[in-house]
Design a protein around this motif. Structure first.
Motif, PDB file in Angstrom:
ATOM      1  N   PRO A  12       0.764  -1.318   0.160  1.00 49.21           N
ATOM      2  CA  PRO A  12       0.046   0.197   0.015  1.00 49.21           C
ATOM      3  C   PRO A  12       0.987   1.071  -0.024  1.00 49.21           C
ATOM      4  O   PRO A  12       0.450   2.240  -0.323  1.00 49.21           O
ATOM      5  N   THR A  13       2.054   1.177   0.554  1.00 46.72           N
ATOM      6  CA  THR A  13       2.864   2.346   0.617  1.00 46.72           C
ATOM      7  C   THR A  13       3.779   2.389  -0.376  1.00 46.72           C
ATOM      8  O   THR A  13       4.626   3.563  -0.305  1.00 46.72           O
ATOM      9  N   THR A  14       3.821   1.787  -1.289  1.00 46.77           N
ATOM     10  CA  THR A  14       5.149   1.643  -2.295  1.00 46.77           C
ATOM     11  C   THR A  14       4.860   2.769  -3.260  1.00 46.77           C
ATOM     12  O   THR A  14       3.751   3.395  -3.258  1.00 46.77           O
ATOM     13  N   THR A  15       5.961   2.844  -4.035  1.00 48.79           N
ATOM     14  CA  THR A  15       5.598   3.726  -5.337  1.00 48.79           C
ATOM     15  C   THR A  15       5.792   3.061  -6.600  1.00 48.79           C
ATOM     16  O   THR A  15       6.422   1.823  -6.435  1.00 48.79           O
ATOM     17  N   VAL A  16       5.478   3.552  -7.766  1.00 51.03           N
ATOM     18  CA  VAL A  16       5.632   2.975  -9.105  1.00 51.03           C
ATOM     19  C   VAL A  16       7.231   2.598  -9.214  1.00 51.03           C
ATOM     20  O   VAL A  16       7.582   1.799  -9.604  1.00 51.03           O
ATOM     21  N   ILE A  17       8.056   3.789  -8.903  1.00 53.13           N
ATOM     22  CA  ILE A  17       9.446   3.568  -9.312  1.00 53.13           C
ATOM     23  C   ILE A  17      10.021   2.811  -8.439  1.00 53.13           C
ATOM     24  O   ILE A  17      11.043   1.992  -8.965  1.00 53.13           O
ATOM     25  N   ALA A  18       9.634   2.803  -7.307  1.00 51.04           N
ATOM     26  CA  ALA A  18      10.359   1.696  -6.363  1.00 51.04           C
ATOM     27  C   ALA A  18      10.088   0.331  -6.777  1.00 51.04           C
ATOM     28  O   ALA A  18      10.989  -0.695  -6.784  1.00 51.04           O
ATOM     29  N   ASP A  19       8.586  -0.165  -7.484  1.00 48.10           N
ATOM     30  CA  ASP A  19       8.246  -1.428  -7.493  1.00 48.10           C
ATOM     31  C   ASP A  19       9.127  -1.655  -9.175  1.00 48.10           C
ATOM     32  O   ASP A  19       9.049  -2.911  -9.383  1.00 48.10           O
ATOM     33  N   ALA A  20       9.360  -0.678  -9.677  1.00 51.09           N
ATOM     34  CA  ALA A  20      10.231  -0.999 -10.877  1.00 51.09           C
ATOM     35  C   ALA A  20      11.727  -1.066 -10.716  1.00 51.09           C
ATOM     36  O   ALA A  20      12.090  -2.183 -11.108  1.00 51.09           O
ATOM     37  N   VAL A  21      12.328  -0.593  -9.823  1.00 50.46           N
ATOM     38  CA  VAL A  21      13.768  -0.555  -9.719  1.00 50.46           C
ATOM     39  C   VAL A  21      14.094  -1.686  -8.796  1.00 50.46           C
ATOM     40  O   VAL A  21      15.184  -2.393  -9.074  1.00 50.46           O
TER      41      VAL A  21
END
Length: 488
Positions: A172-181
């Motif tokens: 729930p607290t993640t970001t799109v860029i974090a899930d990509a990297v």
């Protein structure tokens, strides 16, 4: 008064075959990656990356998204598996707790675009697990890719989170860029920024969305993103993606005012008889007289008064609009009305609104005796704001591409070609003409499957040029320009 603008585009929809071999790698040349490594490809972007088409996200459209097409071509050069967070059907639309929050896709019924019948089955709360290579999120603006909680299901109902990302975010607290990297991509594509001006433009610069169930760019303000903010965010995105040596391709942004959504409805679609014109002019006599009084009192220039004067004639006439950029004379009881000109853009959804009667009253006709509100028209001044921001975004994109040594795609020039004569492939000309041009889907904003194939091909050109790879084009003849009512 006719209630709708007549469809003038009902020509044969026989889809001519085409070849996209014009700039393709010769068949005898082996496919090699060059200095690029396609083993782990991750795509970031908005609705274009997701494969949004015909006003919805659906399985078949997702399969024809340009990142999916690229991944298929990468496979011949060492590319690995490419996973997409698929929706549940080919109906399109979304459910949140069983309630419809985004409507079904559109199809052409032979007379006009209409929505397919049926209830969506893609439930936002039915969370998908696992990492996904296609990180395209419909509605995402640049700053949404770095926003914690953008994929939090609990925030969807209030508009604080995006339902598409909520379906597949890792937490729930993640970001799109974090899930990509975290996937450690060896190659990436980044095509983001269109929504940073799209919400403003589709609302006619008013902030009042008229796109129906279109790509939900309203998940965030409809204002234009500040170019300085965009530059900082974009730089941080690319820095994160390249931090472990990944190579990639980035794309600049087209002028969205060249999309079918803005260039289809003419500014002068009102046919009048001489008698009707005379009657309407009598109705605006008090307004026109007030303008001259303002000139006499030196509260308005003669030039602006002339631009604001409402004068109908026999034949086709420009719609009457509200323009907030005109001198504000509301204190004197005068509204900000004028005729639209060729420098203004009437949004696509106005095609079924212009000419309708307010409350069934035949004397109150939208766009004629009742001026169109700001949300139906993007005025010359508002167009200039969109262009200024887009130019600034593109300067930032090209600068970071050069700094990081990335492949760069000029989508702006491609859309310019599509909207000014079209692009030829074999015996076929693809253009931005609404319904029949082949490049765009029925929502007037998002590409057709063939349009996404074109995007994939120009990305391939940029990748080959930068990294010495020999990726092949896809044959655009294999991609439809429209989906049928029922997709098997």
């Amino acid at each position: 008064m006719k209630k709708n603008i007549k469809w003038l585009l009902l020509v044969s929809l026989t889809f001519m075959a085409c070849n996209s071999d014009d700039n393709d790698t010769p068949a005898e040349v082996p496919v090699v990656p060059g200095s690029a490594v396609f083993t782990k490809y991750v795509a970031l972007g908005d609705s274009f990356a997701a494969g949004y088409s015909d006003n919805a996200l659906f399985i078949k459209g997702q399969g024809n998204a340009y990142p999916n097409i690229l991944a298929q071509q990468f496979a011949a050069a060492g590319g690995g598996e490419f996973k997409t967070p698929l929706t549940s059907d080919n109906i399109g639309g979304l459910l949140l707790g069983g309630n419809v929050i985004a409507g079904t896709r559109m199809y052409f019924n032979g007379q006009a675009p209409v929505n397919v019948t049926g209830k969506p089955t893609t439930e936002v709360t039915a969370h998908l697990t696992g990492a996904f290579n296609n990180m395209g999120v419909p509605g995402a603006k640049s700053y949404h890719l770095v926003a914690p909680g953008y994929g939090n299901t609990a925030g969807v109902a209030s508009g604080l989170a995006n339902p598409y990302f909520a379906r597949f975010s890792s937490a729930p607290t993640t970001t799109v860029i974090a899930d990509a990297v975290v996937q450690n991509p060896t190659f990436f594509s980044l095509f983001i920024g269109g929504n940073d001006v799209l919400g403003y433009a589709t609302s006619g610069g008013s902030g009042k969305d008229q796109t129906g169930n279109m790509d939900p760019s309203t998940y965030g303000a409809s204002d234009i993103t500040d170019p300085t903010v965009f530059k900082t965010i974009y730089t941080n995105l690319v820095t994160a993606l390249t931090s472990k040596g990944a190579k990639g391709v980035v794309a600049n942004l087209p002028y969205i005012t060249s999309l079918p959504y803005f260039i289809t409805v003419p500014y002068n679609p009102v046919p009048l008889t001489a008698a009707a014109a005379t009657q309407l002019n009598a109705g605006y006599a008090v307004y026109n007289g007030g303008l001259q009084q303002m000139v006499a009192n030196k509260l308005l220039t003669a030039d602006e008064a002339a631009r604001r004067t409402i004068n109908f004639k026999a034949g086709n006439n420009a719609v009457v609009i509200v323009d907030s950029y005109l001198t504000n004379l509301s204190a004197y009881g005068l509204p900000s009305y004028r005729h639209a000109t060729k420098d203004d853009l009437v949004v696509l959804t106005a095609r079924t609104f212009i000419g309708t009667a307010v409350g069934g009253d035949p004397t109150k006709v939208n766009g004629v005796s009742v001026p169109l509100a700001d949300n139906w028209v993007l005025t010359k001044d508002e167009i200039a704001e969109v262009k200024k921001a887009t130019d600034a975004y593109n300067a930032a994109i090209q600068a970071i591409a050069t700094e990081k040594g990335l492949a760069f795609v000029d989508t702006r020039s491609v859309l310019t070609q599509l909207s000014s004569g079209g692009i030829r492939f074999g015996n076929f000309v693809m253009s931005s003409t609404y319904v029949t041009g082949g490049a765009f889907s029925l929502d007037g904003v998002h590409p057709s499957a063939r349009g996404y194939g074109l995007i994939a091909n120009i990305f391939i050109d940029a990748i080959n040029a930068k990294y010495g790879s020999t990726l092949r084009h896809v044959d655009l003849a294999l991609y439809p320009i429209q989906y049928p009512q029922v997709i098997q």
